[in-house]
Structure formats: structure tokens, C-alpha cells
Scaffold this active site. Structure first.
Site, PDB file in Angstrom:
ATOM      1  N   CYS A   1       0.058   2.129  -4.602  1.00  0.00           N
ATOM      2  CA  CYS A   1      -0.585   0.800  -4.549  1.00  0.00           C
ATOM      3  C   CYS A   1      -0.066  -0.124  -5.633  1.00  0.00           C
ATOM      4  CB  CYS A   1      -2.094   0.967  -4.679  1.00  0.00           C
ATOM      5  SG  CYS A   1      -2.571   1.845  -6.179  1.00  0.00           S
TER       6      CYS A   1
ATOM      7  N   GLU B   1       2.298  -6.295   1.688  1.00  0.00           N
ATOM      8  CA  GLU B   1       2.522  -4.960   1.137  1.00  0.00           C
ATOM      9  C   GLU B   1       3.275  -4.124   2.166  1.00  0.00           C
ATOM     10  OE1 GLU B   1      -0.827  -2.216   0.909  1.00  0.00           O
ATOM     11  OE2 GLU B   1      -0.247  -1.751  -1.154  1.00  0.00           O
TER      12      GLU B   1
ATOM     13  N   GLY C   1     -10.478  -2.509   3.574  1.00  0.00           N
ATOM     14  CA  GLY C   1     -11.404  -2.822   2.474  1.00  0.00           C
ATOM     15  C   GLY C   1     -12.362  -3.945   2.870  1.00  0.00           C
TER      16      GLY C   1
ATOM     17  N   GLY D   1      -7.851   2.065  -0.088  1.00  0.00           N
ATOM     18  CA  GLY D   1      -7.015   1.938   1.106  1.00  0.00           C
ATOM     19  C   GLY D   1      -6.502   0.523   1.235  1.00  0.00           C
TER      20      GLY D   1
HETATM   21  P1  NAD Z   1      -6.116   2.656   5.288  1.00  0.00           P
HETATM   22  O1  NAD Z   1      -6.868   1.458   4.846  1.00  0.00           O
HETATM   23  O2  NAD Z   1      -5.494   2.623   6.623  1.00  0.00           O
HETATM   24  O3  NAD Z   1      -7.060   3.963   5.273  1.00  0.00           O
HETATM   25  C1  NAD Z   1      -7.787   4.339   4.125  1.00  0.00           C
HETATM   26  C2  NAD Z   1      -8.983   5.171   4.547  1.00  0.00           C
HETATM   27  O4  NAD Z   1      -9.829   4.350   5.350  1.00  0.00           O
HETATM   28  C3  NAD Z   1      -8.622   6.386   5.405  1.00  0.00           C
HETATM   29  O5  NAD Z   1      -9.485   7.454   5.105  1.00  0.00           O
HETATM   30  C4  NAD Z   1      -8.873   5.885   6.829  1.00  0.00           C
HETATM   31  O6  NAD Z   1      -9.194   6.920   7.728  1.00  0.00           O
HETATM   32  C5  NAD Z   1     -10.056   4.967   6.615  1.00  0.00           C
HETATM   33  N1  NAD Z   1     -10.145   3.917   7.635  1.00  0.00           N
HETATM   34  C6  NAD Z   1      -9.128   3.362   8.342  1.00  0.00           C
HETATM   35  N2  NAD Z   1      -9.610   2.453   9.222  1.00  0.00           N
HETATM   36  C7  NAD Z   1     -10.960   2.433   9.067  1.00  0.00           C
HETATM   37  C8  NAD Z   1     -12.020   1.708   9.685  1.00  0.00           C
HETATM   38  N3  NAD Z   1     -11.799   0.824  10.656  1.00  0.00           N
HETATM   39  N4  NAD Z   1     -13.283   1.935   9.250  1.00  0.00           N
HETATM   40  C9  NAD Z   1     -13.536   2.825   8.274  1.00  0.00           C
HETATM   41  N5  NAD Z   1     -12.567   3.562   7.667  1.00  0.00           N
HETATM   42  C10 NAD Z   1     -11.296   3.358   8.045  1.00  0.00           C
HETATM   43  O7  NAD Z   1      -5.033   2.946   4.142  1.00  0.00           O
HETATM   44  P2  NAD Z   1      -3.921   4.065   4.119  1.00  0.00           P
HETATM   45  O8  NAD Z   1      -2.834   3.671   5.061  1.00  0.00           O
HETATM   46  O9  NAD Z   1      -4.561   5.393   4.251  1.00  0.00           O
HETATM   47  O10 NAD Z   1      -3.394   3.937   2.599  1.00  0.00           O
HETATM   48  C11 NAD Z   1      -2.498   2.961   2.172  1.00  0.00           C
HETATM   49  C12 NAD Z   1      -3.229   1.809   1.519  1.00  0.00           C
HETATM   50  O11 NAD Z   1      -4.032   2.276   0.432  1.00  0.00           O
HETATM   51  C13 NAD Z   1      -2.287   0.801   0.897  1.00  0.00           C
HETATM   52  O12 NAD Z   1      -2.701  -0.487   1.238  1.00  0.00           O
HETATM   53  C14 NAD Z   1      -2.428   1.036  -0.595  1.00  0.00           C
HETATM   54  O13 NAD Z   1      -2.121  -0.073  -1.407  1.00  0.00           O
HETATM   55  C15 NAD Z   1      -3.860   1.426  -0.694  1.00  0.00           C
HETATM   56  N6  NAD Z   1      -4.134   2.136  -1.945  1.00  0.00           N
HETATM   57  C16 NAD Z   1      -4.779   1.462  -2.953  1.00  0.00           C
HETATM   58  C17 NAD Z   1      -5.015   2.088  -4.179  1.00  0.00           C
HETATM   59  C18 NAD Z   1      -5.715   1.359  -5.306  1.00  0.00           C
HETATM   60  O14 NAD Z   1      -6.164   2.014  -6.242  1.00  0.00           O
HETATM   61  N7  NAD Z   1      -5.813   0.047  -5.271  1.00  0.00           N
HETATM   62  C19 NAD Z   1      -4.604   3.408  -4.366  1.00  0.00           C
HETATM   63  C20 NAD Z   1      -3.957   4.069  -3.318  1.00  0.00           C
HETATM   64  C21 NAD Z   1      -3.731   3.419  -2.109  1.00  0.00           C
END
Ligand code: NAD
Length: 485
Positions: free
Chosen positions: A286, A385, A233, A228
Site C-alpha cells: 500500500c 493505484e 473502504g 484494502g
Molecule cells: P480489496 O479491497 O479488494 O479486499 C480487501 C478485503 O475486503 C478482502 O478480505 C475482501 O474479501 C474484502 N471485500 C472485497 N469486497 C468487499 C465487499 N464488497 N464488501 C465487504 N468486503 C469486501 O483489497 P485487496 O485487493 O485484497 O488488497 C489490495 C488493496 O489493499 C490495495 O488497495 C492496497 O493499497 C490496500 N492495502 C492497504 C494497506 C494500508 O495499510 N493502507 C495495507 C495493505 C493493503
């Protein structure tokens, strides 16, 4: 409106203890698709306890490797047989066109097959000792793993965690994004049909701040495998630190450069790949090449070709087989992307093409493929990003300048280099900070290293290794054995 989904524990749907529901919307039309629960800490406790029971009973860990392989291969078979359905669910919930042939359900099934084959190919080692003793390192499952994943490739991202975690013998609680829960539930159903013992894989639905947090802070979870945004992260590390020091694997955001030199073999090929990369899945990838770094002498020519290629898409409903460019995931994401474009021009960039919402009559969340040029390296659109179809172009003159620009963000996920000069290529390979440096190519998927590709991101793009054999070992703990005789 109907409840479209509830968590899946021990292979059976369970009703959430939450009183509130969350609406999943089809981003191609803006219409509500259904509701699912926001989720609670009690839902999480129930799923984790079930995984712990399965782990303690060694239902999966002690399964014969040959049988484990069979179960995972069966899951791959079932995913292949149901690929069209999985792709449709993702298209309906987050707008990935069903026509997209990379990172789709068939590709995900291929990755599960790789993990199945790897079950008996992650050996430990015997260490050198003096006479009278024997010492070895074995690799054992980490235990209960929680996989917290984003919405951008729901099926593929689910198996990127599940495949290695299960191949390594763990139990898994999977938490899909609240925007795209459908395919995770379907994959779990297929896993049970394939013969995975009950309790080894549970799915909990809900929102990040409640369910995601409760999982990552859980005292009975041994590892969090997160994909994410970088901000969330970083929260995973905090959750681990404030709970039980669970292992954190985090795959986060990126701002990857396409670096094009004036000796590029074929500018048209480069333009095609650059345009495809930033429009695939509407730029919600990503590792997409979202920064275009061009040697000054070819800049105008290259931008013209990229813009031309960007017009070769067919925008529309992600469920239509002819659509190659769908909507952004939510209205909020659309507004976010549009506000970045506005910020870019207000900080001095020139809008070359795109920049607006379109297909408004559909009710969906469509943003035109957009190119900004004369982007200053320290401006917001060069640094942050955007996660949308927005390419930020900047020029350079020398190899060293290209390297310094490539390394000028906090991220380090991927980097794509276009030159015929082997010396330049090798210099970029050595000095550009990225988990993947690709020369003359888009990011490899099925071709090249395929599922064996493993990536360890630089900077704030993440921590730990994902995919390939090293990625499977990320889900294993090393245990030292010593015997005297
Ligand atoms: P996000 O970080 O908002 O959410 C990712 C996951 O984390 C979801 O399941 C969400 O419900 C959960 N989450 C959100 N807030 C949280 C919190 N406070 N505590 C615990 N869990 C929480 O990301 P997104 O908007 O779903 O996805 C887009 C992001 O993912 C982009 O930044 C993208 O670059 C990244 N991504 C990275 C890769 C990689 O392999 N590096 C691959 C795909 C996506």
C-alpha cells in the site's frame, strides 16, 4: 480436489453452510492449491454470536492484564517458532517470496509482542473537577470487532488488526482475503494454543461481497477494522451507515511519491531504495513509492540508476529461498497491471524498461519491473493505484511544484523525500499531505520507531489511526465516569 480450509469457530474447524467452493491458486505456478468455501451469512452469524457470547461472559476483557500479556507473548513465541510455515503458506497462496525479511511472520510476531507489552500501557485519565465530585475517563473495549483484511501481506495484515484488538480486550471475527486464507487460520490455531479463551477469536472464510459485507453490516458487530482498496473502504462506511453506525477504521490504497531533489546526498542510495520499494512483494504494497518525482536536472541520471537497480532481482517461484521477485497474486491482477501499463503508454508516457509478462513457462503470473517516464500528472498511471511493479516518473523544477505534484492524487498514505537541504525537508514535512513523510529513507519497519509507528492516512487512503499505542486506542471506547460525594 480437497477442501484446504474451513472457518475456525471457538478454536475448532466448522463446515460452511455454503454449497459452493472457491479455488486458491499458487500464483508462482498457476496450479490449484485447494478449495475453501465461498461462505454465507449463516457462517457469519455463527462466528459473531460466538464472539458476542465470549464478550458477554467477559472471558477476555476481565482477564488480568498480566495474564493477557502472557497469552499474547505466547502467541508471539508460537508465531516465531512457526514463522517459516506461515511464510510458506503466504508464498504458496499469494506469491510473497519467503526470502522477504520485512512484513513477514517474524516481523508480525514482533508486532504481537509490542501489543502484549501495551496491554497495561493504555490508561484513561482523571479530570479536573470542583470539590465534591470525581470524574475520570476510562478506556474500554469496543466489543465485537470484525477485521477484514487483504491478501498482500496475509500474516502481517492479520496481526496488525488482531494484536491491537486483542490487547484492547475485544472479541474478533477475522475475515482474511479469499485468495490467502491459510495463515489467518493458522494464527488463530496458535492463538488458542497460546491460551486465548474460546470464542474470543473466530475466523470466517469467504468472499468479500457476501461474507465481508455480512460482517460489516452485522447489527451485533461494534467495529469494523478494514484494510484494502479505497473503493471497498468506502463501502465499509456505507455498511456502517445502513446498519448500526459501527465504528469504521479503514486503511486503504495509496499512490505515494518518491521525491528526489538535485541535492540528494547519494543518487545511488536513492535509486536502490526506490527500486526496492516498487519491486518488494512485486509492488503489491500500500505504501510503496509508485510515483517518482524527480528534479529535472537529475532525471535522466536517476532513472538510469533505478533501472539498473531493478535488474538486480532474481525472479522465480516464491517458495525458493533465492527468489527475490515473485508473481502477482492472481491472473486477474496480472492482466490489470498489464492493462495499466498499456494505458500509460497510450496516454503519452514512454516505456523505459519492463512492461510485459515473463516466465510464462512457469504457469505463474509474472510481470517485469516496469518504469514509465514523461508521465503526465493527471494521467491514469499517475493517479490510480496500480498495485504492481510499475513506477510512474514525472519531473519538477521547484519545491512548490514538488509539493503540488505530491499532493495531486486523492491518496495520502506515505511520501519519501530525498534532499540534504533541511529547509526543503521541513517544508515537505509540513505541506505534503501524507500519513507518513519519511526523509532519506525507505518506510521504517523494524528500525526507527518500529512497532510504535502509528499512521493516520490523509485523503482517501483511509480513516483512523493504525499501529503504535494510538492504534491500540482505536480499538477502545472512552467512557466517562462522574461521582459526587
Ligand atoms: P480489496 O479491497 O479488494 O479486499 C480487501 C478485503 O475486503 C478482502 O478480505 C475482501 O474479501 C474484502 N471485500 C472485497 N469486497 C468487499 C465487499 N464488497 N464488501 C465487504 N468486503 C469486501 O483489497 P485487496 O485487493 O485484497 O488488497 C489490495 C488493496 O489493499 C490495495 O488497495 C492496497 O493499497 C490496500 N492495502 C492497504 C494497506 C494500508 O495499510 N493502507 C495495507 C495493505 C493493503
Amino acid at each position: 480436489m480437497n477442501l484446504i480450509a474451513s472457518s475456525l469457530v471457538e478454536g475448532a474447524p466448522v463446515i460452511s453452510s455454503s454449497e459452493e467452493d472457491f479455488e486458491v491458486v499458487n500464483p508462482s505456478t498457476g496450479e490449484a492449491r485447494g478449495l475453501h468455501p465461498v461462505g454465507t451469512v449463516e457462517d457469519v452469524d455463527r462466528a459473531v454470536a460466538s464472539c458476542r457470547r465470549a464478550l458477554d461472559a467477559r472471558l477476555w476483557w476481565d482477564t488480568n492484564p498480566a495474564h493477557k500479556k502472557k497469552v499474547l507473548h505466547r502467541l508471539a513465541d508460537l508465531m516465531e517458532a512457526n514463522a517459516a510455515e506461515l511464510d510458506r503458506i503466504d508464498a504458496m497462496e499469494m506469491g510473497k517470496p519467503v526470502s522477504l525479511t520485512v512484513f513477514n511472520a517474524t516481523g508480525a510476531a514482533g508486532f504481537v509482542r509490542f501489543c502484549a507489552e501495551a496491554v497495561d500501557k493504555c490508561p484513561g485519565e482523571t479530570l479536573a473537577t470542583g470539590p465534591g465530585s470525581y470524574s475520570a475517563v476510562s478506556l474500554v473495549p469496543r466489543g465485537v470487532v470484525t477485521a477484514i483484511i487483504p491478501w498482500n501481506f496475509p500474516t502481517f495484515n492479520a496481526v496488525l488488526k488482531l494484536g491491537p484488538a486483542l490487547a484492547a480486550g475485544n472479541s474478533v471475527v477475522l475475515k482474511p482475503s479469499e485468495y490467502s486464507p491459510g495463515s489467518a487460520l493458522r494464527i488463530a490455531e496458535l492463538a488458542h494454543e497460546a491460551g486465548l479463551p474460546k470464542g474470543v477469536l473466530n475466523v470466517v472464510l469467504g468472499q468479500g461481497a457476501t461474507v465481508g459485507r455480512a460482517l460489516a453490516e452485522h447489527m451485533d458487530v461494534d467495529m469494523v477494522a478494514f484494510t484494502g482498496s479505497t473503493n471497498v473502504g468506502k463501502l465499509m462506511l456505507q455498511y456502517s451507515a445502513s446498519s448500526n453506525m459501527k465504528v469504521v477504521l479503514a486503511e486503504c490504497g495509496g499512490k505515494s511519491p518518491q521525491i528526489v531533489f538535485d541535492d540528494c546526498h547519494n543518487l545511488d542510495d536513492a535509486a536502490f531504495v526506490i527500486a526496492f520499494s516498487i519491486t518488494m512483494n512485486q509492488g503489491q504494497v500500500c505504501s510503496t513509492g509508485s510515483r517518482l518525482l524527480m528534479q529535472s536536472s537529475i532525471a535522466e541520471d536517476l532513472i538510469g540508476r533505478v533501472v539498473q537497480r531493478m535488474k538486480e532481482f532474481k525472479a522465480g517461484n516464491a517458495l525458493e529461498s533465492t527468489t527475490t521477485f515473485g508473481p502477482l497474486v492472481t491472473a486477474k491482477q496480472m492482466e490489470r497491471v498489464l492493462s495499466y501499463i498499456e494505458k500509460g503508454t497510450s496516454e503519452g508516457a514512454a516505456l523505459v524498461t519492463g512492461g510485459h509478462q515473463f516466465l510464462k513457462e512457469s504457469g505463474g503470473y509474472f510481470v517485469e519491473p516496469t518504469v514509465l517516464k514523461n508521465v503526465r500528472p493527471n494521467s491514469t498511471v499517475a493517479q490510480e493505484e496500480i498495485f504492481g511493479p510499475v513506477l510512474a516518473a514525472t519531473t519538477f523544477n521547484t519545491v512548490d511544484e514538488a509539493i503540488s505534484l505530491a499532493n495531486s492524487t486523492k491518496y495520502g498514505l506515505a511520501s519519501y523525500v530525498w534532499t540534504t537541504d533541511v529547509t526543503k525537508t521541513l517544508k515537505m514535512m509540513r505541506y505534503v499531505k501524507a500519513g507518513l513523510v519519511a526523509s532519506y529513507a525507505a518506510m521504517p519497519s523494524d528500525a526507527g520507531p518500529g512497532s510504535a509507528l502509528s499512521v493516520e492516512a490523509h485523503g482517501q487512503s483511509g480513516i483512523g489511526i493504525e499501529s503504535g499505542i494510538p492504534g491500540i486506542k482505536s480499538y477502545m471506547r472512552q467512557q466517562l465516569f462522574w461521582a459526587n460525594y
